[in-house]
Write a protein that holds these residues in place. Structure first.
Motif, mmCIF file in Angstrom:
data_model
loop_
_atom_site.group_PDB
_atom_site.id
_atom_site.type_symbol
_atom_site.label_atom_id
_atom_site.label_comp_id
_atom_site.label_asym_id
_atom_site.label_seq_id
_atom_site.Cartn_x
_atom_site.Cartn_y
_atom_site.Cartn_z
ATOM 1 N N VAL A 54 -99.371 -32.821 22.455
ATOM 2 C CA VAL A 54 -98.011 -32.262 22.445
ATOM 3 C C VAL A 54 -98.031 -30.799 22.016
ATOM 4 C CG1 VAL A 54 -95.740 -32.468 21.375
ATOM 5 C CG2 VAL A 54 -96.968 -34.533 22.065
ATOM 6 N N LEU A 55 -98.857 -30.448 21.017
ATOM 7 C CA LEU A 55 -98.950 -29.066 20.565
ATOM 8 C C LEU A 55 -99.500 -28.155 21.654
ATOM 9 C CD1 LEU A 55 -98.748 -26.982 18.290
ATOM 10 C CD2 LEU A 55 -101.029 -27.688 17.552
ATOM 11 N N GLY A 56 -100.539 -28.599 22.353
ATOM 12 C CA GLY A 56 -101.100 -27.791 23.444
ATOM 13 C C GLY A 56 -100.119 -27.592 24.579
ATOM 14 N N LEU A 57 -99.371 -28.649 24.918
ATOM 15 C CA LEU A 57 -98.371 -28.523 25.980
ATOM 16 C C LEU A 57 -97.284 -27.528 25.601
ATOM 17 C CD1 LEU A 57 -97.345 -29.550 28.706
ATOM 18 C CD2 LEU A 57 -96.149 -31.378 27.490
ATOM 19 N N ALA B 61 -98.644 -23.960 25.909
ATOM 20 C CA ALA B 61 -98.765 -23.533 27.308
ATOM 21 C C ALA B 61 -97.410 -23.147 27.889
ATOM 22 C CB ALA B 61 -99.398 -24.660 28.133
ATOM 23 N N ILE B 62 -96.374 -23.918 27.598
ATOM 24 C CA ILE B 62 -95.030 -23.597 28.101
ATOM 25 C C ILE B 62 -94.531 -22.287 27.494
ATOM 26 C CG2 ILE B 62 -92.640 -24.376 28.132
ATOM 27 C CD1 ILE B 62 -93.682 -27.241 28.218
ATOM 28 N N GLN B 63 -94.806 -22.065 26.219
ATOM 29 C CA GLN B 63 -94.352 -20.841 25.561
ATOM 30 C C GLN B 63 -95.050 -19.617 26.133
ATOM 31 O OE1 GLN B 63 -94.863 -20.891 21.365
ATOM 32 N NE2 GLN B 63 -93.874 -18.914 21.025
ATOM 33 N N VAL B 64 -96.360 -19.717 26.365
ATOM 34 C CA VAL B 64 -97.098 -18.582 26.928
ATOM 35 C C VAL B 64 -96.607 -18.265 28.327
ATOM 36 C CG1 VAL B 64 -99.364 -17.846 27.736
ATOM 37 C CG2 VAL B 64 -99.130 -18.928 25.505
ATOM 38 N N ARG B 65 -96.329 -19.283 29.114
ATOM 39 C CA ARG B 65 -95.851 -19.055 30.487
ATOM 40 C C ARG B 65 -94.488 -18.385 30.497
ATOM 41 N NH1 ARG B 65 -95.542 -23.637 35.277
ATOM 42 N NH2 ARG B 65 -94.808 -22.238 36.941
#
Length: 297
Positions: A87-90, A93-97
């Motif tokens: 969940v943390l990695g997902l 990734a959404i925040q960076v995008r």
């Protein structure tokens, strides 16, 4: 009656040969065989113990490793930690995008954002005015009794407008004058080019610097303490005559971090004045294209 050791007296008894005991093999400490090499005894290394397999054979190191790893023994705590990491990695990734998508405007200053919004509003308004003008011309052509004459008038007007943009005809109208005094000769060609681009972005319709008309093909180069514009030498003070909406042109130059502040950092003096009538009379000769031809029929 006792037996005598020898029946014949006077003779020495003969000694019987003694038999040596048989040599017994030396016991081995590790159960291995002795090997003789170079005159020295070398004992064989003890073999590592092996775990017998299901069919009675010993397991190798790789087989024991695989047997220890598979099937995996997963606890509830490990499953919870893995789920939290996923969940943390997902989320990262959404925040960076999303950050990459809006990074172009996210790092801009508030003054730059305001200027960009104003320029977009101005361009939208100019496009709307042009649309209404074209619709009016179409209406006049459709309602005119002499459509040929009306078409000729519109063609002449369009030619005049294009002549102003190309610099082949003089122009007049409201606008501003910009005077850049550079006593220490630190203003370079790229700074003047930035000023031209800022004026164009703010809606300038005609620009003249000194005695040189600025058009789409204008270029600027440095030459010692002066600047060459389209090959013409122009020295300080640089005087801009700009036709356009002064309410848009003046703020575009005076925004924080804009053209005026950049020139003032080079110890130049910039004076902007709004005028009701600006005359741009420097002309550019009309050049006949060598290869391009009109595609209209």
């Amino acid at each position: 009656m006792s037996e005598t050791p020898d029946e014949h007296p006077g003779e020495l008894p003969q000694e019987r040969p003694r038999e040596l005991p048989e040599e017994q093999p030396r016991p081995q400490a590790d159960g291995g065989d002795e090997r003789r090499t170079g005159g020295q005894h070398a004992q064989a290394r003890p073999e590592s113990p092996r775990t017998p397999a299901g069919d009675g054979r010993a397991l190798t190191g790789r087989q024991r490793l695989v047997k220890g790893l598979w099937p995996p023994r997963v606890t509830r705590a490990q499953l919870i930690v893995a789920l939290l990491l996923f969940v943390l990695g997902l989320g990262l990734a959404i925040q960076v995008r999303s950050h990459n998508d809006s990074s172009a405007l996210r790092g801009a200053r508030q003054e730059d954002l305001v200027r960009i919004l104003d320029e977009l509003d101005d361009r939208t308004q100019r496009l709307e005015d042009e649309k209404q003008s074209l619709e009016g011309q179409r209406t006049e052509l459709e309602n005119s009794s002499d459509q040929a004459e009306e078409a000729r008038k519109q063609t002449v007007e369009k030619e005049r407008q294009l002549g102003i943009l190309a610099g082949t005809v003089a122009a007049q109208g409201p606008g501003i004058t910009v005077t850049v005094d550079d006593p220490k000769h630190r203003v370079k060609a790229d700074m003047l080019l930035d000023t031209i681009q800022e004026l164009r972005a703010a809606g300038a319709e005609a620009i003249q610097i000194g005695d040189v008309r600025v058009v789409a093909s204008t270029y600027l180069t440095d030459e010692g303490k002066s600047v060459r514009i389209d090959g013409h030498k122009v020295e300080a003070p640089f005087r801009f005559k700009v036709i356009g909406k002064s309410q848009d042109l003046t703020p575009a130059l005076s925004i924080p971090g804009g053209v005026v502040q950049t020139l003032e950092k080079e110890q130049a003096t910039v004076v902007v004045q709004e005028e009701k009538k600006i005359v741009v009379d420097a002309l550019r000769p009309a050049k006949t294209p060598d290869y391009a031809q009109s595609s209209s029929r």
